[in-house]
Design a protein around this motif. Structure first.
Motif, PDB file in Angstrom:
ATOM      1  N   ALA A  53      27.302  10.432  31.508  1.00 54.31           N
ATOM      2  CA  ALA A  53      27.531  11.631  30.717  1.00 54.31           C
ATOM      3  C   ALA A  53      28.467  11.346  29.538  1.00 54.31           C
ATOM      4  N   GLN A  54      29.421  10.434  29.729  1.00 58.60           N
ATOM      5  CA  GLN A  54      30.357  10.146  28.642  1.00 58.60           C
ATOM      6  C   GLN A  54      29.654   9.498  27.455  1.00 58.60           C
ATOM      7  N   GLU A  55      28.513   8.856  27.714  1.00 60.27           N
ATOM      8  CA  GLU A  55      27.741   8.273  26.626  1.00 60.27           C
ATOM      9  C   GLU A  55      27.028   9.341  25.799  1.00 60.27           C
ATOM     10  N   ALA A  56      27.005  10.572  26.293  1.00 55.47           N
ATOM     11  CA  ALA A  56      26.330  11.663  25.591  1.00 55.47           C
ATOM     12  C   ALA A  56      27.268  12.436  24.678  1.00 55.47           C
ATOM     13  N   SER A  57      28.517  11.976  24.546  1.00 56.96           N
ATOM     14  CA  SER A  57      29.507  12.738  23.786  1.00 56.96           C
ATOM     15  C   SER A  57      29.153  12.874  22.310  1.00 56.96           C
ATOM     16  N   HIS A  58      28.264  12.007  21.816  1.00 59.36           N
ATOM     17  CA  HIS A  58      27.870  12.092  20.410  1.00 59.36           C
ATOM     18  C   HIS A  58      26.771  13.118  20.193  1.00 59.36           C
ATOM     19  N   ARG A  59      26.176  13.627  21.268  1.00 58.55           N
ATOM     20  CA  ARG A  59      25.076  14.578  21.142  1.00 58.55           C
ATOM     21  C   ARG A  59      25.603  15.971  20.817  1.00 58.55           C
ATOM     22  N   SER A  60      24.736  16.780  20.216  1.00 54.92           N
ATOM     23  CA  SER A  60      25.083  18.160  19.898  1.00 54.92           C
ATOM     24  C   SER A  60      23.942  19.057  20.337  1.00 54.92           C
ATOM     25  N   ALA A  61      24.278  20.240  20.849  1.00 54.28           N
ATOM     26  CA  ALA A  61      23.257  21.171  21.317  1.00 54.28           C
ATOM     27  C   ALA A  61      23.745  22.601  21.138  1.00 54.28           C
ATOM     28  N   ASP A  62      22.800  23.504  21.108  1.00 57.07           N
ATOM     29  CA  ASP A  62      23.129  24.920  20.999  1.00 57.07           C
ATOM     30  C   ASP A  62      23.573  25.495  22.335  1.00 57.07           C
ATOM     31  N   LEU A  63      23.095  24.877  23.404  1.00 57.87           N
ATOM     32  CA  LEU A  63      23.505  25.260  24.752  1.00 57.87           C
ATOM     33  C   LEU A  63      23.800  23.995  25.534  1.00 57.87           C
ATOM     34  N   VAL A  64      25.015  23.905  26.079  1.00 56.64           N
ATOM     35  CA  VAL A  64      25.397  22.758  26.898  1.00 56.64           C
ATOM     36  C   VAL A  64      25.681  23.264  28.308  1.00 56.64           C
ATOM     37  N   LEU A  65      24.979  22.704  29.272  1.00 54.55           N
ATOM     38  CA  LEU A  65      25.174  23.031  30.675  1.00 54.55           C
ATOM     39  C   LEU A  65      25.975  21.914  31.335  1.00 54.55           C
ATOM     40  N   CYS A  66      26.981  22.295  32.099  1.00 55.57           N
ATOM     41  CA  CYS A  66      27.758  21.327  32.866  1.00 55.57           C
ATOM     42  C   CYS A  66      28.063  21.989  34.205  1.00 55.57           C
ATOM     43  N   LEU A  67      27.192  21.769  35.156  1.00 56.25           N
ATOM     44  CA  LEU A  67      27.218  22.507  36.413  1.00 56.25           C
ATOM     45  C   LEU A  67      27.744  21.616  37.526  1.00 56.25           C
ATOM     46  N   GLY A  68      29.026  21.758  37.810  1.00 56.18           N
ATOM     47  CA  GLY A  68      29.642  20.937  38.847  1.00 56.18           C
ATOM     48  C   GLY A  68      29.737  19.479  38.480  1.00 56.18           C
ATOM     49  N   ALA A  69      29.754  19.174  37.184  1.00 53.37           N
ATOM     50  CA  ALA A  69      29.710  17.775  36.743  1.00 53.37           C
ATOM     51  C   ALA A  69      30.815  17.436  35.753  1.00 53.37           C
ATOM     52  N   SER A  70      31.884  18.213  35.718  1.00 57.87           N
ATOM     53  CA  SER A  70      32.947  17.934  34.749  1.00 57.87           C
ATOM     54  C   SER A  70      33.575  16.563  34.986  1.00 57.87           C
ATOM     55  N   HIS A  71      33.581  16.108  36.237  1.00 54.10           N
ATOM     56  CA  HIS A  71      34.152  14.790  36.545  1.00 54.10           C
ATOM     57  C   HIS A  71      33.413  13.674  35.817  1.00 54.10           C
ATOM     58  N   ALA A  72      32.156  13.932  35.430  1.00 57.48           N
ATOM     59  CA  ALA A  72      31.370  12.907  34.742  1.00 57.48           C
ATOM     60  C   ALA A  72      31.779  12.739  33.285  1.00 57.48           C
ATOM     61  N   LEU A  73      32.599  13.660  32.776  1.00 58.23           N
ATOM     62  CA  LEU A  73      32.994  13.626  31.367  1.00 58.23           C
ATOM     63  C   LEU A  73      34.397  13.089  31.155  1.00 58.23           C
ATOM     64  N   SER A  74      35.093  12.758  32.230  1.00 55.31           N
ATOM     65  CA  SER A  74      36.474  12.310  32.078  1.00 55.31           C
ATOM     66  C   SER A  74      36.867  11.409  33.237  1.00 55.31           C
ATOM     67  N   ASP A  75      37.705  10.431  32.938  1.00 52.53           N
ATOM     68  CA  ASP A  75      38.275   9.572  33.971  1.00 52.53           C
ATOM     69  C   ASP A  75      39.626  10.086  34.448  1.00 52.53           C
ATOM     70  N   ALA A  76      40.066  11.228  33.915  1.00 47.80           N
ATOM     71  CA  ALA A  76      41.364  11.778  34.289  1.00 47.80           C
ATOM     72  C   ALA A  76      41.353  12.237  35.743  1.00 47.80           C
ATOM     73  N   GLU A  77      42.522  12.228  36.360  1.00 45.82           N
ATOM     74  CA  GLU A  77      42.660  12.700  37.725  1.00 45.82           C
ATOM     75  C   GLU A  77      42.614  14.227  37.755  1.00 45.82           C
ATOM     76  N   PRO A  78      42.030  14.813  38.813  1.00 46.75           N
ATOM     77  CA  PRO A  78      42.071  16.267  38.947  1.00 46.75           C
ATOM     78  C   PRO A  78      43.514  16.756  39.044  1.00 46.75           C
ATOM     79  N   PRO A  79      43.845  17.932  38.476  1.00 49.86           N
ATOM     80  CA  PRO A  79      42.929  18.837  37.782  1.00 49.86           C
ATOM     81  C   PRO A  79      42.828  18.573  36.269  1.00 49.86           C
ATOM     82  N   GLU A  80      43.492  17.515  35.776  1.00 46.71           N
ATOM     83  CA  GLU A  80      43.471  17.253  34.344  1.00 46.71           C
ATOM     84  C   GLU A  80      42.058  16.984  33.827  1.00 46.71           C
TER      85      GLU A  80
END
Length: 254
Positions: free
Chosen positions: A95-122
């Motif tokens: 998912a982090q490889e998709a950061s350059h993409r742009s869309a009118d609707l972005v869905l992120c359903l239970g997958a926020s961990h895929a966008l960051s290596d930070a520890e929860p809850p950060e």
């Protein structure tokens, strides 16, 4: 040992999360009104909600990104069955490889961990900042994110996943504050109810439970039984009624 000998996986689930048909219908109806031309689904799994949005918005195109090849294949098959093959692609990748993409609707359903290596809850704040960079002006983000419905007790934490912490999630108000700080305004705040959680948890285990009942002496039965018993105990003794799932419909500011 062939694939036919193994327990099937998640065939009883329509959505990979505590989401009812009724709520999904309402969400899709709201999202279609913004007439998104491009839809991006981060950590899509088999992308059921994305496919429903594409069905509801003629001409819209979608991209789902996930690391699980089996789920992606299921999504492609579902798209073909609905006549959406030419309007959607399922991409195996990070998912982090998709950061350059742009869309009118972005869905992120239970997958926020895929966008960051930070520890929860950060990781929630980092993921929301990433989502802010992906959504087009005037677009929408639908975020499904866990939150504590109440502070877990020590006994409940001990029954959850390994190293579960009381500070691992925000409460609902704190999660919404994080979204606002990331550059969004919340158009809709809703949370999964008890029936949605019970349907999801039961559906999540159903394939393996049925397989175990039919194959009690299979070489993989002991390992499978321990896995599903551990997960059920984690839910019933740990996070049931404690961990919530928020569905936030967000619009970017500026």
């Amino acid at each position: 040992m062939t694939e036919a000998d193994l327990p099937p996986r998640l065939t009883g689930l329509t959505f990979h999360g505590p989401l009812s048909e009724a709520r999904a219908t309402r969400i899709v109806d709201r999202l279609r009104r913004a007439a998104p031309a491009r839809v991006l689904d981060i950590g899509c799994g088999w992308g059921e909600l994305m496919l429903r949005v594409l069905d509801a918005v003629p001409g819209a195109t979608g991209t789902g990104i996930d690391l699980n090849a089996e789920d992606l294949a299921r999504g492609r098959a579902n798209a073909e069955a609905r006549g959406l093959t030419g309007r959607v692609e399922f991409v195996e990748g990070s998912a982090q490889e998709a950061s350059h993409r742009s869309a009118d609707l972005v869905l992120c359903l239970g997958a926020s961990h895929a966008l960051s290596d930070a520890e929860p809850p950060e990781h929630s704040a980092a993921a929301l900042r990433a989502l802010r960079g992906m959504v087009a002006p005037g677009g929408r983000v639908l975020l499904a994110e866990g939150f504590w419905q109440r502070s877990p007790t020590s006994a409940e934490l001990a029954a959850m996943w390994p190293d579960a912490r009381a500070d691992e999630f925000h409460d609902l108000a704190g999660l919404v504050d994080v979204a606002i700080s990331a550059g969004f305004r919340p158009l809709r705040i809703e949370t999964a109810d008890g029936d949605e959680w019970e349907d999801f948890e039961s559906g999540y285990q159903a394939d393996a439970e049925e397989w175990l009942a039919a194959h009690p002496d299979h070489p993989l039965a002991r390992e499978t039984r321990e896995r599903v018993d551990r997960h059920r105990s984690s839910w019933l003794r740990g996070y049931r009624g404690v961990l919530g799932m928020a569905y936030l419909t967000l619009v970017p500011v500026g």
